[in-house]
Design a protein around this motif. Structure first.
Motif, PDB file in Angstrom:
ATOM      1  N   HIS A   1      34.509  88.835  60.447  1.00 32.64           N
ATOM      2  CA  HIS A   1      35.527  89.004  59.410  1.00 32.64           C
ATOM      3  C   HIS A   1      36.940  89.125  59.980  1.00 32.64           C
ATOM      4  O   HIS A   1      37.905  89.162  59.217  1.00 32.64           O
ATOM      5  N   SER A   2      37.062  89.202  61.285  1.00 30.95           N
ATOM      6  CA  SER A   2      38.387  89.381  61.879  1.00 30.95           C
ATOM      7  C   SER A   2      39.203  88.087  61.784  1.00 30.95           C
ATOM      8  O   SER A   2      38.660  86.983  61.834  1.00 30.95           O
ATOM      9  N   ASP A   3      40.521  88.240  61.640  1.00 25.63           N
ATOM     10  CA  ASP A   3      41.405  87.077  61.647  1.00 25.63           C
ATOM     11  C   ASP A   3      41.314  86.347  62.982  1.00 25.63           C
ATOM     12  O   ASP A   3      41.452  85.122  63.035  1.00 25.63           O
ATOM     13  N   TYR A   4      41.090  87.090  64.024  1.00 22.28           N
ATOM     14  CA  TYR A   4      40.985  86.500  65.356  1.00 22.28           C
ATOM     15  C   TYR A   4      39.854  85.481  65.414  1.00 22.28           C
ATOM     16  O   TYR A   4      40.020  84.378  65.929  1.00 22.28           O
ATOM     17  N   PHE A   5      38.684  85.836  64.863  1.00 19.82           N
ATOM     18  CA  PHE A   5      37.521  84.958  64.917  1.00 19.82           C
ATOM     19  C   PHE A   5      37.762  83.679  64.115  1.00 19.82           C
ATOM     20  O   PHE A   5      37.203  82.624  64.433  1.00 19.82           O
ATOM     21  N   LYS A   6      38.596  83.770  63.083  1.00 18.45           N
ATOM     22  CA  LYS A   6      38.868  82.613  62.229  1.00 18.45           C
ATOM     23  C   LYS A   6      40.064  81.787  62.714  1.00 18.45           C
ATOM     24  O   LYS A   6      40.371  80.752  62.120  1.00 18.45           O
ATOM     25  N   SER A   7      40.712  82.227  63.764  1.00 16.15           N
ATOM     26  CA  SER A   7      41.961  81.594  64.187  1.00 16.15           C
ATOM     27  C   SER A   7      41.714  80.327  65.005  1.00 16.15           C
ATOM     28  O   SER A   7      40.626  80.105  65.529  1.00 16.15           O
TER      29      SER A   7
ATOM     30  N   PHE B   1      30.660  89.316  71.854  1.00 19.24           N
ATOM     31  CA  PHE B   1      31.933  88.596  71.768  1.00 19.24           C
ATOM     32  C   PHE B   1      31.875  87.310  72.582  1.00 19.24           C
ATOM     33  O   PHE B   1      32.266  86.233  72.112  1.00 19.24           O
ATOM     34  N   LEU B   2      31.390  87.389  73.808  1.00 24.12           N
ATOM     35  CA  LEU B   2      31.317  86.213  74.670  1.00 24.12           C
ATOM     36  C   LEU B   2      30.345  85.179  74.130  1.00 24.12           C
ATOM     37  O   LEU B   2      30.534  83.976  74.321  1.00 24.12           O
ATOM     38  N   PHE B   3      29.307  85.612  73.454  1.00 26.59           N
ATOM     39  CA  PHE B   3      28.306  84.688  72.932  1.00 26.59           C
ATOM     40  C   PHE B   3      28.798  83.974  71.677  1.00 26.59           C
ATOM     41  O   PHE B   3      28.519  82.786  71.480  1.00 26.59           O
ATOM     42  N   PHE B   4      29.546  84.677  70.823  1.00 28.92           N
ATOM     43  CA  PHE B   4      29.934  84.106  69.541  1.00 28.92           C
ATOM     44  C   PHE B   4      31.391  83.661  69.460  1.00 28.92           C
ATOM     45  O   PHE B   4      31.713  82.783  68.660  1.00 28.92           O
ATOM     46  N   ALA B   5      32.286  84.241  70.253  1.00 22.47           N
ATOM     47  CA  ALA B   5      33.713  83.974  70.068  1.00 22.47           C
ATOM     48  C   ALA B   5      34.275  83.036  71.130  1.00 22.47           C
ATOM     49  O   ALA B   5      34.619  81.891  70.839  1.00 22.47           O
ATOM     50  N   GLU B   6      34.401  83.502  72.355  1.00 27.18           N
ATOM     51  CA  GLU B   6      34.948  82.650  73.401  1.00 27.18           C
ATOM     52  C   GLU B   6      34.453  83.106  74.764  1.00 27.18           C
ATOM     53  O   GLU B   6      33.923  84.204  74.919  1.00 27.18           O
TER      54      GLU B   6
ATOM     55  N   ILE C   1      39.748  93.139  69.704  1.00 28.56           N
ATOM     56  CA  ILE C   1      38.605  92.907  68.818  1.00 28.56           C
ATOM     57  C   ILE C   1      37.373  93.635  69.343  1.00 28.56           C
ATOM     58  O   ILE C   1      36.607  94.236  68.569  1.00 28.56           O
ATOM     59  N   ILE C   2      37.178  93.621  70.643  1.00 27.33           N
ATOM     60  CA  ILE C   2      36.034  94.332  71.223  1.00 27.33           C
ATOM     61  C   ILE C   2      36.143  95.823  70.937  1.00 27.33           C
ATOM     62  O   ILE C   2      35.139  96.481  70.624  1.00 27.33           O
ATOM     63  N   LYS C   3      37.343  96.380  71.008  1.00 25.63           N
ATOM     64  CA  LYS C   3      37.524  97.802  70.697  1.00 25.63           C
ATOM     65  C   LYS C   3      37.181  98.090  69.236  1.00 25.63           C
ATOM     66  O   LYS C   3      36.577  99.128  68.922  1.00 25.63           O
ATOM     67  N   GLU C   4      37.545  97.171  68.336  1.00 26.65           N
ATOM     68  CA  GLU C   4      37.173  97.342  66.923  1.00 26.65           C
ATOM     69  C   GLU C   4      35.656  97.280  66.757  1.00 26.65           C
ATOM     70  O   GLU C   4      35.064  98.047  65.996  1.00 26.65           O
TER      71      GLU C   4
END
Length: 394
Positions: free
Chosen positions: A220-226, A181-186, A196-199
């Motif tokens: 694929h999460s809406d969060y990642f695309k937000s 998550f930290l490497f790809f998202a924020e 999202i991490i729990k998913e």
């Protein structure tokens, strides 16, 4: 990373190199770390269980963390400790006794090379094998086959058994998913990120620890695309460098001078094959300080501001074929932002960029010649965009 047709795979190789940080400085030749990178490439999207097993058999990692000195009756805890602390579970999820049991389980996991294979035949000569011939060897006579208790389970565990137990822990799922998550998202995890991490953790277990499935859940999460995640990460030096070289079109295919890029990543704080410690690089905002920021801006500005670079020439030719080659200052800024992202900047930043562009009036590429004033106008704007705060983020 520059020439690949599989950029996600290569970005994951960089991720694993940072997580399983191994420095070539302790090794006396380059093949071992290169082979380790090939291992990351092969197993990048597969099972985390398989990755840990292959890592534990990797000669570069064995030498880096001294497992060749881990013997039955005289254990070396270095690899076992880092396997738990830095590679899979994180501090606070195991005991000192677990570390000892882990180390005992990996006794006999070593490398075969000249001192072991050819000592008698070659009379202690390093030839013909020497360190270039390092490869994994399991020495049964040096393995502690006694009963061990590890993370609450008891048995005559070997290394594979220990890894089977490790990957089934909730702490491991959280560790791996958080690092991805930290490497790809924020760079920070807030309440939404925690969900999202729990998913991702649920996918980790349901898929049999498959990294591919975990990443699919994230991507694929809406969060990642937000919009929230946009520009929420400081680009790592290697990512920054590779993206600039892609846009500029330099070093395609790899050519003389490519070693200068390797040096440049080191100046920016991320020398490949040279992590500062087994802990790897400190990422996020720690990539930026007064020295490294100057290196980042200067390198990218040089790449993007050189109108002779193939990628920049192609961009200029594309502009010249549109609108009769004439663009207002606002249009020039927007086209340059589009090339470098598309990059979204704050209103304040955009106003400043337009103000600078307006000092030269409209861009007119009609009849432009290589390196002329009109082309330099484009190169200078790209150079200026590369120096903005927003360009440092992904």
């Amino acid at each position: 990373m520059i020439s690949t047709r599989c950029p996600l795979e290569e970005k994951l190789v960089l991720f694993w190199h940072g997580l399983f940080a191994t420095s070539a400085t302790k090794l006396n030749q380059g093949r071992a770390p290169r082979n380790q990178i090939d291992t990351f490439r092969q197993y990048a999207l597969g099972s985390f269980n398989t990755m840990l097993v292959e890592l534990s058999k990797d000669p570069a990692m064995i030498i880096w963390l001294d497992n060749q000195d881990n013997h039955k009756g005289s254990i070396n805890e270095n690899f076992g400790r880092e396997l738990l602390e830095l590679f899979s579970m994180g501090i606070g999820n195991y005991s000192e006794e677990d570390i000892k049991s882990c180390a005992r389980a990996f006794t006999g996991w070593t490398v075969a090379n000249a001192p072991y294979m050819a000592m008698k035949a070659a009379k202690n000569s390093i030839w013909p094998y020497n360190s270039n011939g390092w490869h994994f060897q399991y020495r049964e006579e040096d393995h502690d086959d006694g009963v061990k208790t590890f993370l609450g389970q008891t048995g005559r565990f070997n290394g594979e058994d220990i890894i089977d137990i490790i990957v089934g822990q909730e702490a491991t799922a959280r560790f791996v998913c958080t690092r991805l998550f930290l490497f790809f998202a924020e760079d920070n995890v807030d309440e939404e990120g925690e969900q999202i991490i729990k998913e991702m953790m649920r996918t980790y277990f349901s898929s049999g620890y498959e990294i591919r499935a975990v990443l699919r859940t994230l991507f694929h999460s809406d969060y990642f695309k937000s919009e929230k995640v946009r520009y929420a990460k400081v680009k790592g030096p290697v990512e920054l460098l590779v993206s600039a070289v892609h846009v500029a079109g330099t070093y395609r295919p790899p050519a003389q001078g490519i070693e200068e890029l390797v040096d440049q990543t080191l100046y920016m704080g991320q020398g490949l094959y040279e992590p500062p410690s087994v802990e790897g690089w400190h990422e996020g905002i720690e990539w930026i300080d007064s020295g490294t920021l100057m290196e980042r801006v200067n390198f990218v500005s040089k790449q993007l501001g050189n109108v002779q670079n193939p990628g920049i020439r192609a961009f200029i030719d594309q502009l010249a074929a549109q609108n009769n080659g004439v663009f207002s200052p606002e249009e020039l800024v927007d086209r340059c932002l589009g090339l470098l992202g598309p990059l979204r900047v704050s209103d304040k930043t955009r106003v400043a960029l337009v103000r600078v562009a307006a000092q030269h009036g409209d861009l007119n590429l009609a009849g432009h010649q290589p390196g002329d004033e009109a082309e330099q106008q484009v190169g200078n704007m790209l150079r200026l965009v590369a120096s903005t705060r927003e360009y440092q983020f992904a």
